[in-house]
Design a protein around this motif. Structure first.
Motif, PDB file in Angstrom:
ATOM      1  N   UNK A  93      12.726  13.471  -1.825  1.00 33.59           N
ATOM      2  CA  UNK A  93      11.739  14.488  -2.182  1.00 33.59           C
ATOM      3  C   UNK A  93      12.375  15.841  -2.444  1.00 33.59           C
ATOM      4  N   UNK A  94      13.410  16.181  -1.673  1.00 32.39           N
ATOM      5  CA  UNK A  94      14.112  17.456  -1.895  1.00 32.39           C
ATOM      6  C   UNK A  94      14.799  17.433  -3.254  1.00 32.39           C
ATOM      7  N   UNK A  95      15.443  16.309  -3.568  1.00 29.37           N
ATOM      8  CA  UNK A  95      16.143  16.199  -4.848  1.00 29.37           C
ATOM      9  C   UNK A  95      15.182  16.318  -6.028  1.00 29.37           C
ATOM     10  N   UNK A  96      13.945  15.833  -5.844  1.00 25.89           N
ATOM     11  CA  UNK A  96      12.949  15.898  -6.919  1.00 25.89           C
ATOM     12  C   UNK A  96      12.199  17.228  -6.949  1.00 25.89           C
ATOM     13  N   UNK A  97      12.446  18.076  -5.942  1.00 22.84           N
ATOM     14  CA  UNK A  97      11.741  19.350  -5.886  1.00 22.84           C
ATOM     15  C   UNK A  97      10.347  19.265  -5.304  1.00 22.84           C
TER      16      UNK A  97
ATOM     17  N   UNK B 211       5.590  20.055   4.543  1.00 24.69           N
ATOM     18  CA  UNK B 211       6.762  19.518   3.846  1.00 24.69           C
ATOM     19  C   UNK B 211       6.860  19.980   2.402  1.00 24.69           C
ATOM     20  N   UNK B 212       5.720  20.251   1.783  1.00 21.70           N
ATOM     21  CA  UNK B 212       5.692  20.467   0.336  1.00 21.70           C
ATOM     22  C   UNK B 212       6.465  21.715  -0.081  1.00 21.70           C
ATOM     23  N   UNK B 213       7.206  21.573  -1.160  1.00 21.85           N
ATOM     24  CA  UNK B 213       7.917  22.719  -1.725  1.00 21.85           C
ATOM     25  C   UNK B 213       6.904  23.677  -2.337  1.00 21.85           C
ATOM     26  N   UNK B 214       7.166  24.989  -2.271  1.00 22.98           N
ATOM     27  CA  UNK B 214       6.228  25.938  -2.887  1.00 22.98           C
ATOM     28  C   UNK B 214       6.147  25.702  -4.386  1.00 22.98           C
ATOM     29  N   UNK B 215       4.980  25.937  -4.960  1.00 21.87           N
ATOM     30  CA  UNK B 215       4.857  25.718  -6.408  1.00 21.87           C
ATOM     31  C   UNK B 215       5.781  26.651  -7.177  1.00 21.87           C
ATOM     32  N   UNK B 216       6.294  26.140  -8.251  1.00 16.23           N
ATOM     33  CA  UNK B 216       7.184  26.956  -9.073  1.00 16.23           C
ATOM     34  C   UNK B 216       6.368  28.028  -9.784  1.00 16.23           C
ATOM     35  N   UNK B 217       6.896  29.264  -9.840  1.00 17.65           N
ATOM     36  CA  UNK B 217       6.150  30.322 -10.531  1.00 17.65           C
ATOM     37  C   UNK B 217       5.984  29.987 -12.002  1.00 17.65           C
TER      38      UNK B 217
ATOM     39  N   UNK C 291       0.797  -1.222   0.000  1.00 14.65           N
ATOM     40  CA  UNK C 291       0.000   0.000   0.000  1.00 14.65           C
ATOM     41  C   UNK C 291       0.834   1.279   0.000  1.00 14.65           C
ATOM     42  N   UNK C 292       2.058   1.213   0.472  1.00 13.41           N
ATOM     43  CA  UNK C 292       2.856   2.434   0.634  1.00 13.41           C
ATOM     44  C   UNK C 292       4.130   2.420  -0.198  1.00 13.41           C
ATOM     45  N   UNK C 293       4.897   1.342  -0.105  1.00 13.46           N
ATOM     46  CA  UNK C 293       6.211   1.323  -0.747  1.00 13.46           C
ATOM     47  C   UNK C 293       6.139   1.460  -2.263  1.00 13.46           C
ATOM     48  N   UNK C 294       5.012   1.079  -2.861  1.00 17.16           N
ATOM     49  CA  UNK C 294       4.888   1.140  -4.312  1.00 17.16           C
ATOM     50  C   UNK C 294       4.612   2.552  -4.821  1.00 17.16           C
ATOM     51  N   UNK C 295       4.361   3.519  -3.920  1.00 19.45           N
ATOM     52  CA  UNK C 295       4.053   4.895  -4.337  1.00 19.45           C
ATOM     53  C   UNK C 295       5.327   5.565  -4.837  1.00 19.45           C
ATOM     54  N   UNK C 296       5.282   6.152  -6.018  1.00 19.05           N
ATOM     55  CA  UNK C 296       6.480   6.740  -6.624  1.00 19.05           C
ATOM     56  C   UNK C 296       6.900   8.037  -5.948  1.00 19.05           C
ATOM     57  N   UNK C 297       5.937   8.875  -5.585  1.00 24.15           N
ATOM     58  CA  UNK C 297       6.244  10.186  -5.004  1.00 24.15           C
ATOM     59  C   UNK C 297       6.691  10.051  -3.550  1.00 24.15           C
ATOM     60  N   UNK C 298       7.896  10.511  -3.196  1.00 23.32           N
ATOM     61  CA  UNK C 298       8.326  10.424  -1.791  1.00 23.32           C
ATOM     62  C   UNK C 298       7.454  11.252  -0.851  1.00 23.32           C
TER      63      UNK C 298
END
Length: 210
Positions: free
Chosen positions: A128-132, A183-189, A61-68
């Motif tokens: 997640x930081x590396x992916x933005x 945790x979420x990074x701000x959206x890119x302008x 249920x969790x480990x298969x999720x691509x987004x960290x």
């Protein structure tokens, strides 16, 4: 094992007896005592089986999720779901004094497992930081502990059951959303549109009279 799990969940460690389990499971007491020397040994087997099933569910249920980022949020949701659907998990999460007194698992094993889980969660933050997806300024070492504190929310909410109009499900999902928002990074302008390029107009040359 199912009968034993129900007895431990409903009656606690002190209220459970091997004789009662053998009677309900319709097995010979001698056979049960031959397999499990005492009540503690049986409880350990039940806990190991329960958590093995939980680990399998977590992987699916969790480990298969691509987004960290979403993986971290779903880790919290998974804990809430397990609390609701696995009563023994809830009892262990409440750190029942009867169960805690048994010292299930060695301190060394527990410490090793805890460190591995902390490193896994912190690694997801780095990913997640590396992916933005996750803020670069987040304290990656604090995130696993923040998630651990939020994981105990169902026990805290149980104390306010019936006192407030907001449902427990709504509060728990709200906690997940707040956790993810922090945790979420701000959206890119949005990129501004490129200025339109004016086409050059060519002036027609007058025909020369021959």
């Amino acid at each position: 094992m199912e009968v034993a799990k129900r007895h431990f969940t409903e009656r606690g460690f002190k209220g459970t007896t091997l004789d009662a389990i053998a009677e309900e499971a319709r097995c010979a007491k001698g056979a049960l005592y031959l397999e499990f020397a005492d009540k503690e040994t049986l409880l350990r087997a039940v806990v190991e089986e329960t958590f093995a099933a939980i680990r399998r569910s977590f992987a699916a249920e969790v480990m298969a999720i691509a987004s960290p980022l979403q993986r971290l949020g779903e880790t919290l949701r998974f804990a809430y779901r397990q609390y609701a659907r696995e009563p023994l998990f809830g009892r262990l999460m409440r750190e029942d004094p009867e169960l805690r007194a048994l010292g299930l698992g060695s301190r060394e094993d527990d410490g090793r497992a805890a460190r591995a889980q902390i490193e896994q969660l912190a690694g997801w933050v780095d990913e997640g930081i590396a992916l933005g997806e996750i803020r670069a300024d987040v304290d990656r070492d604090v995130v696993p502990f923040a998630l651990g504190v939020l994981r105990s929310a169902p026990q805290q909410l149980a104390l306010t059951s019936g006192l407030v109009a907001v449902s427990q499900e709504r509060v728990l999902e709200g906690l997940v959303q707040l956790f993810l928002a922090g945790l979420a990074a701000p959206p890119k302008p949005a990129a501004s549109p490129a200025p339109a390029v004016k086409k050059k107009t060519t002036r027609k040359q007058p025909r020369r009279q021959s």
